[in-house]
Design a protein around this motif. Structure first.
Motif, PDB file in Angstrom:
ATOM      1  N   ASP A 301       0.855  -1.189   0.000  1.00 56.56           N
ATOM      2  CA  ASP A 301       0.000   0.000   0.000  1.00 56.56           C
ATOM      3  C   ASP A 301       0.889   1.237   0.000  1.00 56.56           C
ATOM      4  OD1 ASP A 301      -3.061  -0.820   1.110  1.00 56.56           O
ATOM      5  OD2 ASP A 301      -1.471  -2.260   1.444  1.00 56.56           O
ATOM      6  N   GLY A 302       0.443   2.249  -0.702  1.00 57.88           N
ATOM      7  CA  GLY A 302       1.186   3.496  -0.702  1.00 57.88           C
ATOM      8  C   GLY A 302       0.307   4.659  -1.098  1.00 57.88           C
ATOM      9  N   ALA A 303       0.721   5.859  -0.718  1.00 54.92           N
ATOM     10  CA  ALA A 303      -0.002   7.073  -1.095  1.00 54.92           C
ATOM     11  C   ALA A 303       1.000   8.225  -1.155  1.00 54.92           C
ATOM     12  CB  ALA A 303      -1.111   7.384  -0.102  1.00 54.92           C
ATOM     13  N   PHE A 304       0.749   9.145  -2.075  1.00 50.59           N
ATOM     14  CA  PHE A 304       1.618  10.313  -2.213  1.00 50.59           C
ATOM     15  C   PHE A 304       0.769  11.543  -2.515  1.00 50.59           C
ATOM     16  CE2 PHE A 304       4.071  13.317  -4.750  1.00 50.59           C
ATOM     17  CZ  PHE A 304       5.186  13.507  -3.934  1.00 50.59           C
ATOM     18  N   LEU A 305       0.998  12.587  -1.738  1.00 55.16           N
ATOM     19  CA  LEU A 305       0.332  13.867  -1.935  1.00 55.16           C
ATOM     20  C   LEU A 305       1.426  14.926  -2.058  1.00 55.16           C
ATOM     21  CD1 LEU A 305      -2.752  15.179   0.076  1.00 55.16           C
ATOM     22  CD2 LEU A 305      -0.957  16.693  -0.748  1.00 55.16           C
ATOM     23  N   GLY A 306       1.594  15.453  -3.245  1.00 59.21           N
ATOM     24  CA  GLY A 306       2.638  16.439  -3.475  1.00 59.21           C
ATOM     25  C   GLY A 306       2.233  17.827  -3.008  1.00 59.21           C
ATOM     26  N   ASP A 307       3.108  18.461  -2.226  1.00 59.72           N
ATOM     27  CA  ASP A 307       2.939  19.854  -1.813  1.00 59.72           C
ATOM     28  C   ASP A 307       1.572  20.078  -1.167  1.00 59.72           C
ATOM     29  OD1 ASP A 307       3.654  22.445  -1.383  1.00 59.72           O
ATOM     30  OD2 ASP A 307       3.146  23.142  -3.399  1.00 59.72           O
ATOM     31  N   ASP A 308       1.384  19.478   0.004  1.00 56.24           N
ATOM     32  CA  ASP A 308       0.145  19.617   0.772  1.00 56.24           C
ATOM     33  C   ASP A 308      -0.058  21.087   1.152  1.00 56.24           C
ATOM     34  OD1 ASP A 308      -1.812  19.675   2.771  1.00 56.24           O
ATOM     35  OD2 ASP A 308      -1.289  17.687   3.499  1.00 56.24           O
ATOM     36  N   LYS A 309      -1.106  21.700   0.627  1.00 56.36           N
ATOM     37  CA  LYS A 309      -1.319  23.137   0.826  1.00 56.36           C
ATOM     38  C   LYS A 309      -1.611  23.464   2.293  1.00 56.36           C
ATOM     39  CE  LYS A 309      -4.541  23.012  -2.257  1.00 56.36           C
ATOM     40  NZ  LYS A 309      -5.677  23.411  -3.144  1.00 56.36           N
ATOM     41  N   ARG A 310      -2.453  22.696   2.937  1.00 50.77           N
ATOM     42  CA  ARG A 310      -2.780  22.989   4.335  1.00 50.77           C
ATOM     43  C   ARG A 310      -1.599  22.690   5.252  1.00 50.77           C
ATOM     44  NH1 ARG A 310      -8.300  21.575   7.679  1.00 50.77           N
ATOM     45  NH2 ARG A 310      -7.427  21.826   9.769  1.00 50.77           N
ATOM     46  N   TYR A 311      -0.882  21.622   4.980  1.00 51.97           N
ATOM     47  CA  TYR A 311       0.295  21.290   5.783  1.00 51.97           C
ATOM     48  C   TYR A 311       1.348  22.398   5.674  1.00 51.97           C
ATOM     49  CZ  TYR A 311       3.997  18.308   7.730  1.00 51.97           C
ATOM     50  OH  TYR A 311       4.999  17.786   8.501  1.00 51.97           O
ATOM     51  N   GLN A 312       1.455  22.995   4.506  1.00 49.12           N
ATOM     52  CA  GLN A 312       2.401  24.103   4.306  1.00 49.12           C
ATOM     53  C   GLN A 312       1.997  25.308   5.160  1.00 49.12           C
ATOM     54  OE1 GLN A 312       2.812  25.235   0.228  1.00 49.12           O
ATOM     55  NE2 GLN A 312       4.560  26.576   0.609  1.00 49.12           N
ATOM     56  N   ASP A 313       0.687  25.562   5.270  1.00 48.75           N
ATOM     57  CA  ASP A 313       0.235  26.670   6.106  1.00 48.75           C
ATOM     58  C   ASP A 313       0.462  26.396   7.583  1.00 48.75           C
ATOM     59  OD1 ASP A 313      -0.592  27.947   3.809  1.00 48.75           O
ATOM     60  OD2 ASP A 313      -2.677  27.244   3.969  1.00 48.75           O
ATOM     61  N   GLU A 314       0.299  25.125   8.001  1.00 47.21           N
ATOM     62  CA  GLU A 314       0.437  24.782   9.412  1.00 47.21           C
ATOM     63  C   GLU A 314       1.896  24.658   9.834  1.00 47.21           C
ATOM     64  OE1 GLU A 314      -1.800  21.196   9.604  1.00 47.21           O
ATOM     65  OE2 GLU A 314      -3.748  22.208   9.816  1.00 47.21           O
ATOM     66  N   PHE A 315       2.761  24.236   8.910  1.00 48.06           N
ATOM     67  CA  PHE A 315       4.184  24.047   9.223  1.00 48.06           C
ATOM     68  C   PHE A 315       5.032  24.734   8.160  1.00 48.06           C
ATOM     69  CE2 PHE A 315       1.829  20.436  10.920  1.00 48.06           C
ATOM     70  CZ  PHE A 315       2.275  20.387  12.238  1.00 48.06           C
ATOM     71  N   PRO A 316       5.027  26.062   8.148  1.00 50.22           N
ATOM     72  CA  PRO A 316       5.761  26.790   7.090  1.00 50.22           C
ATOM     73  C   PRO A 316       7.271  26.603   7.167  1.00 50.22           C
ATOM     74  CG  PRO A 316       4.949  28.293   8.776  1.00 50.22           C
ATOM     75  CD  PRO A 316       4.336  26.976   9.080  1.00 50.22           C
ATOM     76  N   ASP A 317       7.792  26.215   8.330  1.00 51.88           N
ATOM     77  CA  ASP A 317       9.241  26.059   8.472  1.00 51.88           C
ATOM     78  C   ASP A 317       9.757  24.739   7.920  1.00 51.88           C
ATOM     79  OD1 ASP A 317       9.328  28.519   9.717  1.00 51.88           O
ATOM     80  OD2 ASP A 317       9.117  27.679  11.737  1.00 51.88           O
TER      81      ASP A 317
END
Length: 786
Positions: A301-317
């Motif tokens: 099983d595998g999954a890939f989400l490129g450049d998660d927009k919400r994750y970028q907002d929550e963890f900008p560093d």
């Protein structure tokens, strides 16, 4: 007038013999399609499907069996009048053609004896077991296997499917072609949903149907259009789109999944599921499965989400906002000797499961991902195991567990009859490592001894004696070690015995056998100082009734506990004297200590000096197949406190209603009592049918000390013969399993999720996450099989 059936050496084409998927926007007469209202259905045939559909298809040929192939049987023909010539037979007036359990009826039939072909016209009825076909005109050829039926209606009794077709044609290769046809699972007087298509091709050999110009209609309104689609004709797997998942939650907003299944071969397949999440992007999910005689079962099983927009907002560093997860599972057994297992999962970050795995609350609350592989040899006398294991922590405040790289065990397991000496031999080598600056090293554990099991109808008695040894080779971490090669050993002896008494009794005019089963377990284990030994994989076990008869109060192998104690337990059971069913079981017991226990998990932990353990009790009551009550309690007679307890009651009614009531209590002990509060929780869940196909369902977990819900779920369902729709809303906290949220935290927020499920009866549906949540939160709920 033909007074007796005439026989002709002609083989009829098997029209629609195996048609397994129906066919148009439908308005059909139930009287002509073998539909019987529930009042006319025998009581023994009124199953759940019949109840909700208020009737069922009744096949007059049900139960028919063939001794040999239909094509090998002659035709019996009867009619009001007949004209015969050298090349042709013309039958008219109540024409009936029979070939085995295949029946053809019509107003007129013409049979060409030279070409083995013919026509049937006027009020055509064609029957075989499980199949009814009606039409206006039919042409057939026995030599080529071709047949054409126009103006047809049909029923597949077992599949509960009916359909229409403007033209139905069976070609010489056995393919069935349907033009301007449709199908529905609904009863004949109901058209809540239907599938119509310009052209449908059914391949009965492969079990696959292909449709072009396909419309899915609800109340004659088209809700989906597919230029092309294929579908299964039976329960064989096939390639194609599965129904989508639709929902919304506070972790990502609207989310839609459109799975595509690939049936690559009989023993391996794949599932690709693009998962659109409004606030994050497209998560590409892939699952591969393989099953082989030598390699066993494998799942990737595998999954890939490129450049998660919400994750970028929550963890900008964070430097990388790509999200991914991978998992490998394997189970294999070769030649009944070699058993292999793999359970390995790894995620891009600790928040992946919470953010992107919406299958269940338990999955969201995982604190670590297991990464384990093992190989076992199952010999006649020995079991040899080798494994490697580590974890990926998903919580910032939880220290990574040690890695076992590797652990090898050998255990003697020869078969021995009662009243004979049974050797005990076990050895284990483990190497523990960690990414942190902590002590690491090797551990060798071994035990050797013997036991003499004695079994009688009235009881059992087993004396056991063995010696346990433990040694290490350590490497220091941040804290220096006084001894890098600590060694400890301990002799152990135990006596385990029990008796079985029984008597006949009656309760509520029910004949029962009541048992009384006292049990004594004496345990002696030598003390050896282990304060300089590390703790790699060991913990003190939570006290329960089962702890009464264990040889150690620790899990893992880092501690050899000292003991001089006797456990006293008593169990009683009530068993049906006619069916052997256990209606009630109750147990109570306590350990009495003759000496203090000096071995603790940590050197700073105080000596255990109580003269007795807590009193532990368990209760199970199952008065009938619909009611289940389970409870347990741990009470400390020295302090007068209840330290833990729970009771769970489950009831499933005749109308599929489900009710659950539960209560749990836990008092933190030792050092935890200063930092954790007493936790009391009440859980209520129910699935309640109301009226006219409507049901409601709900689940609530309420914290008594916090005076608020920890999690709750509620929803509504409409269920008819044709389709089911469910709407579910869920609120929860992302707390660790077994722990309760810190309600004093001002930043504590509830997560929310809304899910929709729509099921077309007979054609599956979308929204299986709803079923997963219901089965997880409402104990005893089961999805209907129709």
């Amino acid at each position: 007038m033909i007074s007796a059936p005439a026989r002709f050496p002609l083989r009829l084409t098997p029209l629609l013999l195996c048609l397994t998927l129906p066919l148009s926007s439908l308005a059909q007469d139930s009287n002509l399609l073998d539909w019987s209202p529930i009042e006319a259905v025998p009581e023994e045939l009124q199953n759940d499907k019949c109840q909700i559909c208020k009737g069922r298809y009744m096949d007059p040929l049900a139960g028919s069996s063939r001794g040999h192939a239909l094509e090998e049987e002659d035709i019996e023909a009867s009619a009001t009048s007949a004209k015969m010539s050298a090349s042709e037979i013309l039958l008219s007036g109540g024409v009936i053609l029979k070939q085995g359990d295949r029946v053809l009826q019509g107003d007129q039939a013409t049979v060409d004896r030279m070409t083995n072909s013919g026509t049937l016209s006027g009020n055509i009825v064609i029957r075989e077991p499980g199949v009814l076909l009606r039409g206006e005109h039919a042409e057939f050829s026995s030599d080529s296997g071709e047949a054409v039926v126009t103006g047809s209606q049909f029923v597949l009794h077992q599949q509960h499917i009916r359909g229409k077709a403007e033209t139905l044609r069976r070609d010489g290769d056995g393919l069935i072609h349907i033009e301007n046809g449709g199908l529905s699972y609904c009863p004949p007087d109901n058209n809540d949903w239907a599938i119509s298509a310009d052209n449908i091709e059914l391949n009965l050999d492969t079990g696959v149907g292909t449709a072009r110009g396909t419309k899915i209609k609800v109340k004659d309104t088209t809700i989906f259009y597919f230029p092309w689609m294929n579908f299964p004709l039976d329960d064989r797997r096939k390639t194609g789109f599965l129904w989508p998942e639709i929902g919304s939650d506070s972790k990502g907003g609207l989310n839609i999944t459109a799975p595509f299944y690939l049936n690559l071969a009989a023993n391996y397949d794949a599932l690709y599921a693009p998962h659109y999440i409004e606030e994050r992007g497209l998560n590409n999910e892939l699952k591969l499965r393989y099953l082989g005689d030598y390699l066993g079962f494998w799942s990737l099983d595998g999954a890939f989400l490129g450049d998660d927009k919400r994750y970028q907002d929550e963890f900008p560093d964070e430097s990388n906002h790509d999200r991914w997860i991978g998992a490998v599972k394997h189970n294999g057994l070769l030649q009944q000797r070699w058993r292999s297992r793999v359970d390995y999962s790894k995620a891009s970050d600790g928040n992946y499961i919470k953010d992107l795995n919406g299958s269940s609350l338990d999955a969201k609350r995982q604190t670590a991902l297991l990464q384990r592989g093992s190989m076992d040899y199952l010999g006649d006398d020995w079991l040899v195991q080798m494994e490697v294991q580590q974890f990926q922590s998903l919580a910032d405040d939880i220290i990574n567990d040690y890695k076992k790289l590797p652990q090898v065990s050998g255990q003697y397991r020869g078969l021995h009859d009662p009243f004979g000496i049974k050797p005990i031999a076990f050895a284990q080598y483990s190497y523990f490592d960690t990414d942190l600056n902590r002590v690491t090293g090797e551990r060798i554990y071994g035990e050797v001894g013997m036991e003499y099991p004695m079994l009688w109808q009235q009881g059992f008695f087993t004396p056991r004696i063995k010696y346990r040894a433990l040694t290490y080779q350590l490497e220091a971490g941040a804290v220096p070690l006084d001894d890098k090669r600590p060694l400890s050993g301990s002799a152990l002896a135990s006596l385990d015995g029990g008796l079985f008494f029984e008597r006949a009794t009656r309760i509520a005019d029910k004949g029962l056998i009541q048992t009384l089963e006292p049990r004594l377990f004496y345990l002696y284990s030598e003390y050896d100082d282990q304060s300089n030994q590390p703790d790699f994989d060991t913990a003190e076990l939570t006290f329960t009734y089962n702890q009464l008869f264990r040889e150690t109060r620790f899990s893992g192998r880092d501690r050899l506990d000292d003991a001089n104690q006797v456990s006293v337990g008593l169990t009683t059971r009530f068993i049906g004297d006619d069916n052997g069913q256990e209606y009630m079981s109750a147990s109570i017991g306590q350990i009495f200590y003759f000496e203090d226990r000096n071995v603790r998990l940590r050197a700073i932990d105080p000596i255990l000096d109580k003269s007795g353990s807590e009193l532990a009790a368990e209760l199970t009551v199952t008065p009938n197949s619909r009611t289940d009550i389970r409870g347990n309690i741990v009470w400390d007679p020295y302090s007068g406190n209840v330290n833990s307890g729970s009771i769970q009651t489950n009831y499933i009614a005749d109308n599929r209603a489900v009710y659950n009531v539960g209560y749990t209590f836990r008092r933190p002990l030792g050092l935890l009592s200063a930092v954790q509060p007493i936790t009391e929780q009440v859980t209520l869940s129910a699935y309640q049918p109301l009226w006219s196909n409507w049901s409601v369902f709900a689940s609530v977990s309420y914290s008594i000390e916090a005076k608020t819900n920890i999690e709750d779920m509620f929803g509504v369902e409409y269920d008819s013969c044709c389709w089911t729709v469910r709407l579910l809303h869920l609120r929860y906290f992302d707390n660790i399993p077994g722990e309760f949220p810190d309600f004093s935290n001002p930043n504590l927020e509830r997560e929310q999720s809304t899910q929709v499920q729509f099921i077309f009866k007979g054609m599956a549906g979308f929204g299986s996450r709803v079923t997963d949540i219901l089965e997880e939160m409402i104990r005893g709920f089961k999805e209907r099989e129709y």
